[in-house]
Design an enzyme around this catalytic site. Structure first.
Site, PDB file in Angstrom:
ATOM      1  N   ASN A 181      44.544  36.633  74.635  1.00  0.00           N
ATOM      2  CA  ASN A 181      45.759  36.879  75.424  1.00  0.00           C
ATOM      3  C   ASN A 181      46.694  35.674  75.533  1.00  0.00           C
ATOM      4  O   ASN A 181      47.900  35.826  75.674  1.00  0.00           O
ATOM      5  CB  ASN A 181      45.407  37.432  76.811  1.00  0.00           C
ATOM      6  CG  ASN A 181      44.508  36.513  77.598  1.00  0.00           C
ATOM      7  OD1 ASN A 181      43.886  35.608  77.044  1.00  0.00           O
ATOM      8  ND2 ASN A 181      44.419  36.740  78.879  1.00  0.00           N
ATOM      9  N   GLU A 278      35.437  30.947  82.001  1.00  0.00           N
ATOM     10  CA  GLU A 278      36.637  31.562  82.581  1.00  0.00           C
ATOM     11  C   GLU A 278      36.585  33.033  82.214  1.00  0.00           C
ATOM     12  O   GLU A 278      36.894  33.397  81.084  1.00  0.00           O
ATOM     13  CB  GLU A 278      37.912  30.947  81.991  1.00  0.00           C
ATOM     14  CG  GLU A 278      38.129  29.491  82.308  1.00  0.00           C
ATOM     15  CD  GLU A 278      38.528  29.255  83.747  1.00  0.00           C
ATOM     16  OE1 GLU A 278      38.684  30.224  84.515  1.00  0.00           O
ATOM     17  OE2 GLU A 278      38.667  28.077  84.118  1.00  0.00           O
ATOM     18  N   CYS A 312      43.817  37.674  82.843  1.00  0.00           N
ATOM     19  CA  CYS A 312      42.563  37.705  83.607  1.00  0.00           C
ATOM     20  C   CYS A 312      42.765  37.621  85.115  1.00  0.00           C
ATOM     21  O   CYS A 312      42.028  38.214  85.877  1.00  0.00           O
ATOM     22  CB  CYS A 312      41.683  36.553  83.159  1.00  0.00           C
ATOM     23  SG  CYS A 312      42.549  34.991  83.267  1.00  0.00           S
ATOM     24  N   GLU A 492      39.374  24.747  84.969  1.00  0.00           N
ATOM     25  CA  GLU A 492      40.290  24.186  83.982  1.00  0.00           C
ATOM     26  C   GLU A 492      41.511  23.692  84.750  1.00  0.00           C
ATOM     27  O   GLU A 492      41.758  24.109  85.882  1.00  0.00           O
ATOM     28  CB  GLU A 492      40.682  25.258  82.958  1.00  0.00           C
ATOM     29  CG  GLU A 492      39.446  25.754  82.217  1.00  0.00           C
ATOM     30  CD  GLU A 492      39.714  26.467  80.915  1.00  0.00           C
ATOM     31  OE1 GLU A 492      40.357  27.527  80.949  1.00  0.00           O
ATOM     32  OE2 GLU A 492      39.265  25.962  79.865  1.00  0.00           O
TER      33      GLU A 492
HETATM   34  N1  LIG Z   1      39.331  34.065  83.041  1.00  0.00           N
HETATM   35  C1  LIG Z   1      40.120  33.896  82.021  1.00  0.00           C
HETATM   36  O1  LIG Z   1      40.725  32.841  81.899  1.00  0.00           O
HETATM   37  C2  LIG Z   1      40.301  34.982  81.008  1.00  0.00           C
HETATM   38  C3  LIG Z   1      39.420  36.024  80.880  1.00  0.00           C
HETATM   39  N2  LIG Z   1      39.608  36.976  79.918  1.00  0.00           N
HETATM   40  C4  LIG Z   1      38.675  38.090  79.808  1.00  0.00           C
HETATM   41  O2  LIG Z   1      38.434  38.330  78.431  1.00  0.00           O
HETATM   42  C5  LIG Z   1      38.427  39.711  78.118  1.00  0.00           C
HETATM   43  C6  LIG Z   1      39.268  40.008  76.936  1.00  0.00           C
HETATM   44  O3  LIG Z   1      39.095  39.059  75.945  1.00  0.00           O
HETATM   45  P1  LIG Z   1      38.169  39.345  74.696  1.00  0.00           P
HETATM   46  O4  LIG Z   1      38.626  38.406  73.629  1.00  0.00           O
HETATM   47  O5  LIG Z   1      38.139  40.794  74.404  1.00  0.00           O
HETATM   48  O6  LIG Z   1      36.766  38.905  75.275  1.00  0.00           O
HETATM   49  P2  LIG Z   1      35.408  38.711  74.517  1.00  0.00           P
HETATM   50  O7  LIG Z   1      34.445  38.225  75.520  1.00  0.00           O
HETATM   51  O8  LIG Z   1      35.063  39.887  73.716  1.00  0.00           O
HETATM   52  O9  LIG Z   1      35.712  37.558  73.458  1.00  0.00           O
HETATM   53  C7  LIG Z   1      36.113  36.264  73.834  1.00  0.00           C
HETATM   54  C8  LIG Z   1      35.740  35.295  72.737  1.00  0.00           C
HETATM   55  O10 LIG Z   1      34.329  35.232  72.616  1.00  0.00           O
HETATM   56  C9  LIG Z   1      33.941  35.440  71.267  1.00  0.00           C
HETATM   57  N3  LIG Z   1      32.621  36.065  71.285  1.00  0.00           N
HETATM   58  C10 LIG Z   1      32.324  37.388  71.389  1.00  0.00           C
HETATM   59  N4  LIG Z   1      30.978  37.569  71.405  1.00  0.00           N
HETATM   60  C11 LIG Z   1      30.414  36.337  71.310  1.00  0.00           C
HETATM   61  C12 LIG Z   1      29.084  35.862  71.270  1.00  0.00           C
HETATM   62  N5  LIG Z   1      28.036  36.687  71.331  1.00  0.00           N
HETATM   63  N6  LIG Z   1      28.873  34.535  71.182  1.00  0.00           N
HETATM   64  C13 LIG Z   1      29.912  33.670  71.126  1.00  0.00           C
HETATM   65  N7  LIG Z   1      31.201  34.055  71.141  1.00  0.00           N
HETATM   66  C14 LIG Z   1      31.460  35.376  71.224  1.00  0.00           C
HETATM   67  C15 LIG Z   1      35.052  36.303  70.712  1.00  0.00           C
HETATM   68  O11 LIG Z   1      35.086  36.246  69.312  1.00  0.00           O
HETATM   69  C16 LIG Z   1      36.266  35.678  71.366  1.00  0.00           C
HETATM   70  O12 LIG Z   1      36.651  34.499  70.698  1.00  0.00           O
HETATM   71  C17 LIG Z   1      38.976  40.404  79.338  1.00  0.00           C
HETATM   72  O13 LIG Z   1      37.965  41.263  79.811  1.00  0.00           O
HETATM   73  C18 LIG Z   1      39.245  39.332  80.364  1.00  0.00           C
HETATM   74  O14 LIG Z   1      38.581  39.594  81.531  1.00  0.00           O
HETATM   75  C19 LIG Z   1      40.635  36.899  79.059  1.00  0.00           C
HETATM   76  C20 LIG Z   1      41.529  35.885  79.164  1.00  0.00           C
HETATM   77  C21 LIG Z   1      41.449  34.872  80.164  1.00  0.00           C
HETATM   78  C1  LIG Z   2      49.160  31.662  82.667  1.00  0.00           C
HETATM   79  N1  LIG Z   2      48.604  32.696  83.521  1.00  0.00           N
HETATM   80  C2  LIG Z   2      48.349  32.160  84.843  1.00  0.00           C
HETATM   81  C3  LIG Z   2      49.556  33.785  83.650  1.00  0.00           C
HETATM   82  C4  LIG Z   2      47.369  33.270  82.960  1.00  0.00           C
HETATM   83  C5  LIG Z   2      46.313  32.270  82.583  1.00  0.00           C
HETATM   84  C6  LIG Z   2      44.929  32.824  82.513  1.00  0.00           C
HETATM   85  C7  LIG Z   2      44.616  33.609  81.290  1.00  0.00           C
HETATM   86  O1  LIG Z   2      44.298  32.979  80.261  1.00  0.00           O
HETATM   87  O2  LIG Z   2      44.648  34.855  81.341  1.00  0.00           O
END
Ligand SMILES: NC(=O)C1=CN([C@@H]2O[C@H](COP(=O)(O)OP(=O)(O)OC[C@H]3O[C@@H](n4cnc5c(N)ncnc54)[C@H](O)[C@@H]3O)[C@@H](O)[C@H]2O)C=CC1
Ligand SMILES: C[N+](C)(C)CCCC(=O)O
Length: 518
Positions: A181, A278, A312, A492
């Site tokens: 994202n 995160e 997120c 972070e």
């Molecule tokens: N808290 C935060 O800052 C954020 C959280 N998110 C969360 O991420 C989700 C969406 O992102 P996705 O990319 O679909 O998440 P995801 O967890 O499927 O993938 C994230 C990353 O992990 C890698 N990955 C997947 N399985 C793995 C494994 N077994 N071992 C190591 N790496 C692995 C993926 O290739 C990708 O680079 C949403 O549900 C959202 O909640 C997304 C953006 C920011």
């Molecule tokens: C930049 N902000 C605050 C809108 C989102 C940052 C967190 C994320 O990676 O989703």
């Protein structure tokens, strides 16, 4: 896109050349032809692979890159490349590291238009937003460059003239694994503090968004980072697992979903490696009747519709006091109607496509369930086909507001990660807080009120790592960001991130004789 090393005069001209290059890129034209891995100071093809991936331009549905997912050997090469850079980088003074990082920040700033364009093409967010992401990215490097020079230990006086001092030392090779994202920004949120502390990094972006992070690697090299300081491997889960399990990796910083976060923690635990997680969220935004209504409506928009709602920390559970429910809902719906959906590279577009078709279908599935469970779609929530024929294959959904929501509905309990706001009504502060905290997530939360005591009382009671009063989703790099509960741990941004990328050594110095017990 790697430009040769040049002197200061030519360097001044380069941003203009690049600007022209990026301006000529319109939706439907970009095709990646360069290798997407980066190690040993250059773009490379992986030496082994665990399958192929394709990356899309979500606004058109076109494939823009096909690449091999890095295998165990390639992952090892990237880690060895980082290890050799670590030897040099960790020996530099903070000021020396700072200079490289400041130069990288400057290059990113000068290449904003080009980087934002690439980010928009590969992610689908509007160019308007992508420019902000790039700004936050260079600000992050600038901020940590500023801290690099003042990282220091303590001196402690002990009896008899003896003393001790502490040293803040880097961890070694850190792995960054990112979500799709905020591809470039997430990489900078990890690389900024990691490099400032003297670590080297191997980064794996999401296979959906492989393009822009390689440009960060090139920029750091252009800024004078030692060869191998920041490496990129491409791939999905298997490649990520090779990284997490590698014995030479000192730390893993992960942004992504809760289930993957849990797996990462499990793998890291085998090697006793620290992790920063995160993860996802289902954050509450509480709006009291004494709020400035226009402000509260704008806050709810910011809390729900940036990056097509794929954020997120979004405040997707909007608790509105019963007395203003009707007025608030009416104003939000009116505002949502004005969101311009379409080609994300056009200046006035504010909402582009979702990341891919399966994700779009998942979001539409949530909306179907919401309807079945009794929620009322007040606006949007439909697949959307822009008029421009080249956008017909894109993944657009009209932004949606759900009314009649209850706490037990799936749309209120689960993270949708799409442009969907759920409105809930409440009567008392106590009730709103109890319901707001009744979730396994704890990333963010917000409150709108003009009562100063109430604002701080509510912020204190919210079980979330990032709370906003009378605003939402602003992200100054100076502020620590991260979750409570299942939204993860570690932080972070802010000064505190330094602690997550360094370790403390205590050196105890004896000035007298050893008093032996034997
Ligand atoms: N808290 C935060 O800052 C954020 C959280 N998110 C969360 O991420 C989700 C969406 O992102 P996705 O990319 O679909 O998440 P995801 O967890 O499927 O993938 C994230 C990353 O992990 C890698 N990955 C997947 N399985 C793995 C494994 N077994 N071992 C190591 N790496 C692995 C993926 O290739 C990708 O680079 C949403 O549900 C959202 O909640 C997304 C953006 C920011
Ligand atoms: C930049 N902000 C605050 C809108 C989102 C940052 C967190 C994320 O990676 O989703």
């Amino acid at each position: 896109m790697k430009l040769p090393q040049v002197g200061p005069v030519l360097r001044l001209l380069i941003p203009n050349i690049r600007l022209k290059m990026s301006r000529s890129l319109s939706t439907g034209t970009f095709q990646n032809s360069l290798p997407l891995n980066y190690r040993g100071g250059q773009r490379v093809q992986p030496i082994d692979s665990v399958g192929k991936e394709q990356a899309y331009e979500p606004s058109t549905g076109r494939v823009i890159a096909t690449f091999n997912c890095s295998g165990e050997k390639e992952v090892n090469e990237a880690i060895q490349s980082a290890k050799s850079a670590f030897k040099q980088w960790s020996q530099k003074s903070g000021m020396e590291r700072s200079r490289v990082m400041l130069d990288a920040a400057r290059i990113i700033r000068e290449r904003t238009e080009e980087l934002a364009t690439i980010e928009t093409i590969n992610n689908g967010k509007s160019i308007f937003e992508a420019r902000v992401d790039i700004e936050i990215s260079w600000l992050t490097l600038e901020y940590y460059a500023g801290l690099a020079g003042s990282m220091a230990g303590q001196h402690v006086q002990l009896p008899g003239g003896s003393f001790a001092y502490t040293r803040r030392e880097p961890l070694g090779v850190c792995v960054g694994i990112g979500a799709w994202n905020y591809p470039f920004q997430i990489a900078c949120w990890k690389a900024g503090p990691a490099l400032a502390c003297g670590n080297a990094m191997v980064y794996k972006p999401s296979p959906f968004t492989p393009i822009s992070v390689v440009m960060l690697a090139e920029i750091l090299a252009e800024a004078g980072a030692p060869t191998g300081l920041f490496n990129v491997v491409q791939g999905g889960a298997s490649t990520g697992e090779f990284l997490c399990k590698h014995p030479d990796v000192a730390k893993v910083s992960f942004t992504g979903s809760v289930p993957t976060g849990s797996k990462i923690m499990e793998m890291a635990s085998q090697g006793i490696k620290p992790v920063t997680l995160e993860l996802g969220g289902k954050s509450p935004l509480i709006i009291f009747p004494d709020s400035d209504l226009e402000n509260a409506v704008n806050g709810a928009m910011m809390a729900n519709f940036l990056t097509q709602g794929q954020v997120c920390c979004n405040g997707t559970r909007v608790f509105v006091h019963r007395d203003i429910l009707e007025k608030f809902t009416e104003s939000v719906v009116k505002k949502v109607k004005t969101i311009k959906i379409g080609d994300p590279l056009l200046e006035n577009t504010r909402m582009g496509p979702l990341i891919n078709r399966p994700h779009m279908e998942k979001v539409l599935g949530f909306l179907k369930t919401a309807r079945e469970q009794g929620a009322k779609i007040l606006i949007g929530g439909e697949p959307y086909t822009p008029e421009d024929p080249k956008l017909k294959g894109g993944y657009y959904i009209s932004p949606c507001v759900l009314g009649n929501c209850r706490d037990d509905m799936t749309c209120v309990k689960e993270e949708i990660f799409g442009p969907v706001m759920s409105i809930l009504s409440f009567e008392t502060e106590e009730e709103a807080l109890e319901r707001a905290n009744n979730t396994t997530y704890g990333l963010a939360g917000g409150v709108f009120t003009s009562d100063i005591q109430r604002a701080h009382r509510v912020a204190a009671a919210l079980q979330a790592g990032m709370c906003f009063i009378n605003n939402y989703n602003v992200s100054p790099v100076e502020l620590p960001f991260g979750g409570y509960k299942r939204s993860g741990f570690g932080r972070e941004n802010g000064q505190v991130a330094i602690e997550y990328y360094s370790q403390l050594k205590t050196v105890c110095v004896e000035m007298g004789k050893v008093e032996s017990a034997f």
